[in-house]
Design a protein around this motif. Structure first.
Motif, PDB file in Angstrom:
ATOM      1  N   ARG A   1       0.881  -1.026  -0.142  1.00 64.89           N
ATOM      2  CA  ARG A   1       0.065   0.165   0.132  1.00 64.89           C
ATOM      3  C   ARG A   1       0.905   1.242   0.159  1.00 64.89           C
ATOM      4  N   TRP A   2       0.367   2.348  -0.535  1.00 62.53           N
ATOM      5  CA  TRP A   2       0.954   3.727  -0.255  1.00 62.53           C
ATOM      6  C   TRP A   2       0.304   4.208   0.960  1.00 62.53           C
ATOM      7  N   GLU A   3       0.982   5.295   1.544  1.00 55.17           N
ATOM      8  CA  GLU A   3       0.593   6.023   2.631  1.00 55.17           C
ATOM      9  C   GLU A   3      -0.979   6.751   2.461  1.00 55.17           C
ATOM     10  N   GLY A   4      -2.091   6.299   3.260  1.00 60.95           N
ATOM     11  CA  GLY A   4      -3.091   6.695   2.898  1.00 60.95           C
ATOM     12  C   GLY A   4      -4.123   5.731   2.040  1.00 60.95           C
ATOM     13  N   GLU A   5      -3.548   4.904   1.354  1.00 69.18           N
ATOM     14  CA  GLU A   5      -4.526   4.172   0.668  1.00 69.18           C
ATOM     15  C   GLU A   5      -5.585   3.461   1.117  1.00 69.18           C
ATOM     16  N   GLY A   6      -5.675   3.148   2.515  1.00 64.77           N
ATOM     17  CA  GLY A   6      -6.664   2.502   3.451  1.00 64.77           C
ATOM     18  C   GLY A   6      -7.685   3.600   3.358  1.00 64.77           C
ATOM     19  N   ARG A   7      -7.406   4.876   3.653  1.00 65.57           N
ATOM     20  CA  ARG A   7      -8.622   5.714   3.564  1.00 65.57           C
ATOM     21  C   ARG A   7      -9.165   5.965   2.276  1.00 65.57           C
ATOM     22  N   ALA A   8      -8.297   6.107   1.336  1.00 66.65           N
ATOM     23  CA  ALA A   8      -8.539   6.102  -0.369  1.00 66.65           C
ATOM     24  C   ALA A   8      -9.452   5.062  -0.454  1.00 66.65           C
ATOM     25  N   THR A   9      -9.399   3.901  -0.261  1.00 66.08           N
ATOM     26  CA  THR A   9     -10.090   2.763  -0.485  1.00 66.08           C
ATOM     27  C   THR A   9     -11.568   2.788  -0.025  1.00 66.08           C
ATOM     28  N   LEU A  10     -11.671   3.242   1.248  1.00 66.61           N
ATOM     29  CA  LEU A  10     -12.864   3.579   1.972  1.00 66.61           C
ATOM     30  C   LEU A  10     -13.610   4.682   1.191  1.00 66.61           C
ATOM     31  N   GLU A  11     -13.019   5.789   0.564  1.00 71.36           N
ATOM     32  CA  GLU A  11     -13.494   6.954  -0.178  1.00 71.36           C
ATOM     33  C   GLU A  11     -14.079   6.517  -1.395  1.00 71.36           C
ATOM     34  N   LEU A  12     -13.317   5.416  -2.143  1.00 73.54           N
ATOM     35  CA  LEU A  12     -13.680   4.849  -3.318  1.00 73.54           C
ATOM     36  C   LEU A  12     -14.952   4.223  -3.218  1.00 73.54           C
ATOM     37  N   ARG A  13     -15.036   3.463  -2.305  1.00 72.92           N
ATOM     38  CA  ARG A  13     -16.289   2.651  -2.161  1.00 72.92           C
ATOM     39  C   ARG A  13     -17.599   3.583  -1.692  1.00 72.92           C
ATOM     40  N   LYS A  14     -17.251   4.414  -0.905  1.00 69.57           N
ATOM     41  CA  LYS A  14     -18.292   5.336  -0.776  1.00 69.57           C
ATOM     42  C   LYS A  14     -18.987   5.968  -1.894  1.00 69.57           C
ATOM     43  N   GLY A  15     -18.117   6.410  -2.925  1.00 72.91           N
ATOM     44  CA  GLY A  15     -18.402   6.724  -4.346  1.00 72.91           C
ATOM     45  C   GLY A  15     -19.086   8.387  -4.057  1.00 72.91           C
ATOM     46  N   GLY A  16     -19.706   8.838  -4.889  1.00 72.68           N
ATOM     47  CA  GLY A  16     -19.773  10.172  -5.185  1.00 72.68           C
ATOM     48  C   GLY A  16     -21.623  10.639  -5.685  1.00 72.68           C
ATOM     49  N   ASP A  17     -21.352  11.632  -5.699  1.00 73.00           N
ATOM     50  CA  ASP A  17     -23.034  12.443  -6.401  1.00 73.00           C
ATOM     51  C   ASP A  17     -22.621  12.936  -7.449  1.00 73.00           C
ATOM     52  N   ARG A  18     -22.969  12.385  -8.589  1.00 71.12           N
ATOM     53  CA  ARG A  18     -22.975  13.026  -9.908  1.00 71.12           C
ATOM     54  C   ARG A  18     -23.489  14.626 -10.255  1.00 71.12           C
ATOM     55  N   ALA A  19     -24.498  14.769  -9.627  1.00 67.80           N
ATOM     56  CA  ALA A  19     -25.202  15.941  -9.461  1.00 67.80           C
ATOM     57  C   ALA A  19     -24.495  17.054  -8.569  1.00 67.80           C
ATOM     58  N   ASP A  20     -23.632  16.689  -7.856  1.00 67.64           N
ATOM     59  CA  ASP A  20     -22.779  17.759  -6.817  1.00 67.64           C
ATOM     60  C   ASP A  20     -21.347  17.959  -7.563  1.00 67.64           C
ATOM     61  N   PRO A  21     -21.097  18.991  -8.073  1.00 71.32           N
ATOM     62  CA  PRO A  21     -19.814  19.660  -8.770  1.00 71.32           C
ATOM     63  C   PRO A  21     -18.572  19.216  -7.809  1.00 71.32           C
ATOM     64  N   GLU A  22     -18.741  19.578  -6.456  1.00 66.91           N
ATOM     65  CA  GLU A  22     -17.725  19.242  -5.478  1.00 66.91           C
ATOM     66  C   GLU A  22     -17.522  17.801  -5.255  1.00 66.91           C
ATOM     67  N   SER A  23     -18.508  17.090  -5.195  1.00 68.98           N
ATOM     68  CA  SER A  23     -18.399  15.612  -5.086  1.00 68.98           C
ATOM     69  C   SER A  23     -17.696  15.118  -6.348  1.00 68.98           C
ATOM     70  N   VAL A  24     -17.871  15.514  -7.737  1.00 71.29           N
ATOM     71  CA  VAL A  24     -17.400  14.859  -8.763  1.00 71.29           C
ATOM     72  C   VAL A  24     -15.880  15.436  -8.811  1.00 71.29           C
ATOM     73  N   ALA A  25     -15.558  16.685  -8.191  1.00 71.62           N
ATOM     74  CA  ALA A  25     -14.264  17.123  -8.192  1.00 71.62           C
ATOM     75  C   ALA A  25     -13.421  16.348  -7.201  1.00 71.62           C
ATOM     76  N   SER A  26     -14.036  15.849  -6.190  1.00 72.24           N
ATOM     77  CA  SER A  26     -13.617  15.141  -5.302  1.00 72.24           C
ATOM     78  C   SER A  26     -13.230  13.606  -5.627  1.00 72.24           C
ATOM     79  N   CYS A  27     -14.000  13.111  -6.427  1.00 66.16           N
ATOM     80  CA  CYS A  27     -13.823  11.756  -7.223  1.00 66.16           C
ATOM     81  C   CYS A  27     -12.882  11.772  -8.165  1.00 66.16           C
ATOM     82  N   GLU A  28     -12.673  12.681  -8.854  1.00 62.99           N
ATOM     83  CA  GLU A  28     -11.495  13.058  -9.756  1.00 62.99           C
ATOM     84  C   GLU A  28     -10.164  13.020  -8.964  1.00 62.99           C
TER      85      GLU A  28
END
Length: 194
Positions: free
Chosen positions: A14-41
């Motif tokens: 793993r890289w440092e912080g990958e565990g948190r990144a994996t949890l964020e990836l699983r959570k996903g985002g909201d396509r209708a929310d520009p900040e959520s889309v930017a966070s996913c990008e």
């Protein structure tokens, strides 16, 4: 990657912080929310920056992954390749077995090999994975064998097979009958079996 004492993963590169990144990836985002889309990008870019995303045709990616696993095995590491389908897993496992035989890393004499439940013949030096629990099969210290445990075969006898656990180095005498009905080659698996 390694396995814990009961077959679960105990180490993953793993890289440092990958565990948190994996949890964020699983959570996903909201396509209708520009900040959520930017966070996913930004999250996807972190995976790109750490060389975690690869793309291409299935055949190309399978070949690249296979070659990398062979290189790691040649360095003495244990590997387990994750494939999309059971047919791919069986083909990849067969390929690993034949490659290791050609290098003298596992038994090539058909008289000294036996078939697992997936129909693949294995022998000394091969990696196997259990696919069921069995209270009657125990290690020297009394632990029972569990689904997901991975072993390297050290010696094949008429009734029992001497194996070493890839998780903790413990030694096991496993009945051939159990291996033939409860184990498969362990170089590849589907994501659902990991």
């Amino acid at each position: 990657m390694g396995r814990g004492p009961h077959g679960g993963r105990d180490s993953i590169r793993r890289w440092e912080g990958e565990g948190r990144a994996t949890l964020e990836l699983r959570k996903g985002g909201d396509r209708a929310d520009p900040e959520s889309v930017a966070s996913c990008e930004r999250l996807v870019q972190r995976y790109v920056d750490h060389d975690r995303l690869h793309w291409g045709e299935d055949v190309q990616l399978e070949e690249e992954s296979y070659v990398q696993c062979i290189e790691w095995q040649d360095q003495g590491k244990s590997t387990q390749l994750i494939a999309g389908t059971r047919d791919q897993v069986r083909d990849i496992n067969r390929r690993f077995i034949l490659e290791r035989r050609s290098k003298g890393q596992s038994e090539a004499d058909p008289a000294k090999t036996f078939a697992l439940r997936d129909g693949l013949d294995v022998g000394r030096g091969d990696q196997i994975v259990c696919r069921k629990n069995e209270d009657d099969v125990t290690s020297h210290d009394g632990r029972t064998i569990e689904n997901g445990m991975t072993f390297r075969i050290e010696n094949v006898g008429r009734r029992d097979v001497s194996c070493v656990s890839l998780a903790d180095g413990s030694r096991w005498e496993i009945p051939r009958e159990f291996l033939e009905t409860g184990c498969e080659a362990g170089y590849a698996c589907t994501v659902h079996r990991c």
